[in-house]
Write a protein that holds these residues in place. Structure first.
Motif, PDB file in Angstrom:
ATOM      1  N   GLU A 191      -8.189  50.844 -19.750  1.00 24.94           N
ATOM      2  CA  GLU A 191      -8.098  49.824 -18.713  1.00 24.94           C
ATOM      3  C   GLU A 191      -6.782  49.946 -17.967  1.00 24.94           C
ATOM      4  O   GLU A 191      -5.777  50.427 -18.515  1.00 24.94           O
ATOM      5  CB  GLU A 191      -8.168  48.419 -19.316  1.00 24.94           C
ATOM      6  CG  GLU A 191      -9.414  48.106 -20.107  1.00 24.94           C
ATOM      7  CD  GLU A 191      -9.231  48.352 -21.585  1.00 24.94           C
ATOM      8  OE1 GLU A 191      -9.963  47.724 -22.385  1.00 24.94           O
ATOM      9  OE2 GLU A 191      -8.351  49.156 -21.952  1.00 24.94           O
ATOM     10  N   SER A 192      -6.771  49.461 -16.740  1.00 23.67           N
ATOM     11  CA  SER A 192      -5.549  49.400 -15.950  1.00 23.67           C
ATOM     12  C   SER A 192      -5.710  48.306 -14.907  1.00 23.67           C
ATOM     13  O   SER A 192      -6.813  47.811 -14.670  1.00 23.67           O
ATOM     14  CB  SER A 192      -5.253  50.743 -15.285  1.00 23.67           C
ATOM     15  OG  SER A 192      -6.295  51.092 -14.392  1.00 23.67           O
ATOM     16  N   GLY A 193      -4.576  47.948 -14.283  1.00 25.89           N
ATOM     17  CA  GLY A 193      -4.615  46.993 -13.180  1.00 25.89           C
ATOM     18  C   GLY A 193      -4.086  45.619 -13.508  1.00 25.89           C
ATOM     19  O   GLY A 193      -3.913  44.787 -12.615  1.00 25.89           O
ATOM     20  N   GLY A 194      -3.830  45.345 -14.777  1.00 24.75           N
ATOM     21  CA  GLY A 194      -3.306  44.040 -15.140  1.00 24.75           C
ATOM     22  C   GLY A 194      -1.857  43.881 -14.708  1.00 24.75           C
ATOM     23  O   GLY A 194      -1.078  44.836 -14.727  1.00 24.75           O
ATOM     24  N   SER A 208      -9.484  48.013 -13.590  1.00 26.11           N
ATOM     25  CA  SER A 208     -10.279  49.231 -13.671  1.00 26.11           C
ATOM     26  C   SER A 208     -10.414  49.655 -15.118  1.00 26.11           C
ATOM     27  O   SER A 208      -9.523  49.395 -15.934  1.00 26.11           O
ATOM     28  CB  SER A 208      -9.616  50.357 -12.875  1.00 26.11           C
ATOM     29  OG  SER A 208      -9.492  50.018 -11.512  1.00 26.11           O
ATOM     30  N   CYS A 209     -11.500  50.318 -15.404  1.00 29.08           N
ATOM     31  CA  CYS A 209     -11.736  50.870 -16.739  1.00 29.08           C
ATOM     32  C   CYS A 209     -12.256  52.286 -16.537  1.00 29.08           C
ATOM     33  O   CYS A 209     -13.362  52.477 -15.999  1.00 29.08           O
ATOM     34  CB  CYS A 209     -12.742  50.018 -17.494  1.00 29.08           C
ATOM     35  SG  CYS A 209     -13.266  50.688 -19.086  1.00 29.08           S
ATOM     36  N   ALA A 210     -11.461  53.259 -16.949  1.00 33.07           N
ATOM     37  CA  ALA A 210     -11.841  54.657 -16.815  1.00 33.07           C
ATOM     38  C   ALA A 210     -12.477  55.133 -18.115  1.00 33.07           C
ATOM     39  O   ALA A 210     -11.915  54.928 -19.198  1.00 33.07           O
ATOM     40  CB  ALA A 210     -10.618  55.505 -16.492  1.00 33.07           C
ATOM     41  N   THR A 222     -16.209  39.444 -10.241  1.00 31.92           N
ATOM     42  CA  THR A 222     -17.383  40.300 -10.047  1.00 31.92           C
ATOM     43  C   THR A 222     -17.150  41.633 -10.741  1.00 31.92           C
ATOM     44  O   THR A 222     -16.120  42.280 -10.501  1.00 31.92           O
ATOM     45  CB  THR A 222     -17.649  40.552  -8.559  1.00 31.92           C
ATOM     46  OG1 THR A 222     -17.832  39.305  -7.886  1.00 31.92           O
ATOM     47  CG2 THR A 222     -18.893  41.410  -8.374  1.00 31.92           C
ATOM     48  N   THR A 223     -18.100  42.043 -11.548  1.00 33.25           N
ATOM     49  CA  THR A 223     -18.001  43.362 -12.161  1.00 33.25           C
ATOM     50  C   THR A 223     -18.951  44.327 -11.474  1.00 33.25           C
ATOM     51  O   THR A 223     -20.042  43.937 -11.050  1.00 33.25           O
ATOM     52  CB  THR A 223     -18.271  43.311 -13.677  1.00 33.25           C
ATOM     53  OG1 THR A 223     -17.937  44.569 -14.249  1.00 33.25           O
ATOM     54  CG2 THR A 223     -19.733  42.986 -13.979  1.00 33.25           C
ATOM     55  N   TYR A 224     -18.523  45.570 -11.368  1.00 28.78           N
ATOM     56  CA  TYR A 224     -19.369  46.608 -10.792  1.00 28.78           C
ATOM     57  C   TYR A 224     -18.906  47.946 -11.347  1.00 28.78           C
ATOM     58  O   TYR A 224     -17.842  48.039 -11.970  1.00 28.78           O
ATOM     59  CB  TYR A 224     -19.334  46.590  -9.256  1.00 28.78           C
ATOM     60  CG  TYR A 224     -17.980  46.750  -8.625  1.00 28.78           C
ATOM     61  CD1 TYR A 224     -17.093  45.680  -8.525  1.00 28.78           C
ATOM     62  CD2 TYR A 224     -17.577  47.982  -8.092  1.00 28.78           C
ATOM     63  CE1 TYR A 224     -15.844  45.826  -7.937  1.00 28.78           C
ATOM     64  CE2 TYR A 224     -16.342  48.139  -7.503  1.00 28.78           C
ATOM     65  CZ  TYR A 224     -15.475  47.050  -7.415  1.00 28.78           C
ATOM     66  OH  TYR A 224     -14.241  47.200  -6.822  1.00 28.78           O
ATOM     67  N   ARG A 225     -19.712  48.961 -11.132  1.00 30.79           N
ATOM     68  CA  ARG A 225     -19.387  50.272 -11.696  1.00 30.79           C
ATOM     69  C   ARG A 225     -19.736  51.372 -10.715  1.00 30.79           C
ATOM     70  O   ARG A 225     -20.597  51.207  -9.842  1.00 30.79           O
ATOM     71  CB  ARG A 225     -20.135  50.470 -13.013  1.00 30.79           C
ATOM     72  CG  ARG A 225     -21.641  50.515 -12.883  1.00 30.79           C
ATOM     73  CD  ARG A 225     -22.320  50.406 -14.246  1.00 30.79           C
ATOM     74  NE  ARG A 225     -22.045  51.566 -15.100  1.00 30.79           N
ATOM     75  CZ  ARG A 225     -22.316  51.609 -16.405  1.00 30.79           C
ATOM     76  NH1 ARG A 225     -22.843  50.545 -17.002  1.00 30.79           N
ATOM     77  NH2 ARG A 225     -22.063  52.713 -17.102  1.00 30.79           N
ATOM     78  N   ASP A 226     -19.064  52.493 -10.896  1.00 25.08           N
ATOM     79  CA  ASP A 226     -19.347  53.699 -10.120  1.00 25.08           C
ATOM     80  C   ASP A 226     -19.582  54.812 -11.129  1.00 25.08           C
ATOM     81  O   ASP A 226     -18.621  55.392 -11.663  1.00 25.08           O
ATOM     82  CB  ASP A 226     -18.183  54.020  -9.196  1.00 25.08           C
ATOM     83  CG  ASP A 226     -18.472  55.197  -8.288  1.00 25.08           C
ATOM     84  OD1 ASP A 226     -19.415  55.976  -8.576  1.00 25.08           O
ATOM     85  OD2 ASP A 226     -17.755  55.355  -7.279  1.00 25.08           O
ATOM     86  N   ASN A 227     -20.834  55.118 -11.405  1.00 24.34           N
ATOM     87  CA  ASN A 227     -21.145  56.125 -12.420  1.00 24.34           C
ATOM     88  C   ASN A 227     -20.759  57.534 -11.990  1.00 24.34           C
ATOM     89  O   ASN A 227     -20.587  58.412 -12.832  1.00 24.34           O
ATOM     90  CB  ASN A 227     -22.621  56.075 -12.786  1.00 24.34           C
ATOM     91  CG  ASN A 227     -22.967  54.856 -13.636  1.00 24.34           C
ATOM     92  OD1 ASN A 227     -22.090  54.119 -14.089  1.00 24.34           O
ATOM     93  ND2 ASN A 227     -24.259  54.636 -13.839  1.00 24.34           N
ATOM     94  N   TYR A 234     -15.241  48.291 -12.943  1.00 24.46           N
ATOM     95  CA  TYR A 234     -14.264  47.443 -12.266  1.00 24.46           C
ATOM     96  C   TYR A 234     -14.540  45.969 -12.529  1.00 24.46           C
ATOM     97  O   TYR A 234     -15.680  45.562 -12.766  1.00 24.46           O
ATOM     98  CB  TYR A 234     -14.298  47.677 -10.759  1.00 24.46           C
ATOM     99  CG  TYR A 234     -14.056  49.108 -10.350  1.00 24.46           C
ATOM    100  CD1 TYR A 234     -15.115  49.961 -10.042  1.00 24.46           C
ATOM    101  CD2 TYR A 234     -12.764  49.612 -10.270  1.00 24.46           C
ATOM    102  CE1 TYR A 234     -14.897  51.265  -9.672  1.00 24.46           C
ATOM    103  CE2 TYR A 234     -12.535  50.930  -9.886  1.00 24.46           C
ATOM    104  CZ  TYR A 234     -13.608  51.748  -9.596  1.00 24.46           C
ATOM    105  OH  TYR A 234     -13.390  53.055  -9.233  1.00 24.46           O
ATOM    106  N   LEU A 235     -13.466  45.181 -12.441  1.00 26.84           N
ATOM    107  CA  LEU A 235     -13.601  43.734 -12.479  1.00 26.84           C
ATOM    108  C   LEU A 235     -12.733  43.179 -11.353  1.00 26.84           C
ATOM    109  O   LEU A 235     -11.499  43.224 -11.437  1.00 26.84           O
ATOM    110  CB  LEU A 235     -13.157  43.168 -13.823  1.00 26.84           C
ATOM    111  CG  LEU A 235     -13.304  41.654 -13.967  1.00 26.84           C
ATOM    112  CD1 LEU A 235     -14.793  41.267 -13.982  1.00 26.84           C
ATOM    113  CD2 LEU A 235     -12.628  41.146 -15.251  1.00 26.84           C
ATOM    114  N   GLN A 236     -13.372  42.710 -10.302  1.00 28.51           N
ATOM    115  CA  GLN A 236     -12.661  42.075  -9.196  1.00 28.51           C
ATOM    116  C   GLN A 236     -12.472  40.603  -9.537  1.00 28.51           C
ATOM    117  O   GLN A 236     -13.456  39.897  -9.771  1.00 28.51           O
ATOM    118  CB  GLN A 236     -13.442  42.228  -7.892  1.00 28.51           C
ATOM    119  CG  GLN A 236     -12.795  41.556  -6.701  1.00 28.51           C
ATOM    120  CD  GLN A 236     -11.480  42.194  -6.325  1.00 28.51           C
ATOM    121  OE1 GLN A 236     -11.355  43.409  -6.299  1.00 28.51           O
ATOM    122  NE2 GLN A 236     -10.470  41.371  -6.034  1.00 28.51           N
ATOM    123  N   MET A 237     -11.234  40.164  -9.539  1.00 30.11           N
ATOM    124  CA  MET A 237     -10.908  38.792  -9.925  1.00 30.11           C
ATOM    125  C   MET A 237     -10.242  38.088  -8.757  1.00 30.11           C
ATOM    126  O   MET A 237      -9.170  38.508  -8.312  1.00 30.11           O
ATOM    127  CB  MET A 237      -9.989  38.789 -11.148  1.00 30.11           C
ATOM    128  CG  MET A 237     -10.534  39.588 -12.329  1.00 30.11           C
ATOM    129  SD  MET A 237      -9.555  39.387 -13.821  1.00 30.11           S
ATOM    130  CE  MET A 237      -8.016  40.126 -13.302  1.00 30.11           C
TER     131      MET A 237
END
Length: 124
Positions: free
Chosen positions: A6-9, A21-23, A69-74, A80-83
């Motif tokens: 995870e990153s972005g905090g 983000s979660c890679a 909102t959570t979404y993903r890019d496969n 991702y988590l947009q807060m």
């Protein structure tokens, strides 16, 4: 097997926005439904959001519904988590997690792999 980072905090003021983000490593990211959880000091790990393998179905906790909102890019192995409209009570370590199966789950015990977490702090 999948590894998650995870990153972005960061520290943000109330009312602000962040995107976590979660890679994911490996070539089988789309084999997993994904989830976001958070844990505040002295509290249990709580469900935040979940997303199905190909992103068509999402579920958000009542406490964040309409703000997160959570979404993903496969294609990029990314979750991702947009807060938005962050509140001090959103302060916690946020974790992404992967579970085999089509849909995510609100039960943390159903997840097989976890990231190390990223700290989100919301100041009032």
């Amino acid at each position: 097997q999948v590894q998650l980072v995870e990153s972005g905090g960061q520290l943000v003021q109330a009312g602000g926005s962040l995107r976590l983000s979660c890679a994911a490593s490996g070539r089988t990211f789309s084999s997993y439904a994904m989830g976001w959880f958070r844990q505040a000091p002295g509290k249990e790990r709580d469900f935040v959001a979940a997303i199905s393998r190909f992103g068509g179905v999402t579920k958000h906790a009542d406490s964040v519904n309409g703000r997160f909102t959570t979404y993903r890019d496969n294609t990029k192995n990314m979750l991702y988590l947009q807060m938005n409209s962050l509140k001090p009570e959103d302060t916690a370590v946020y974790y992404c997690a992967a579970t085999r199966g089509e849909y995510g789950n609100q039960d943390a015990a159903r997840y097989d792999y976890w990231g190390q977490g990223t700290q989100v702090t919301v100041s009032s």
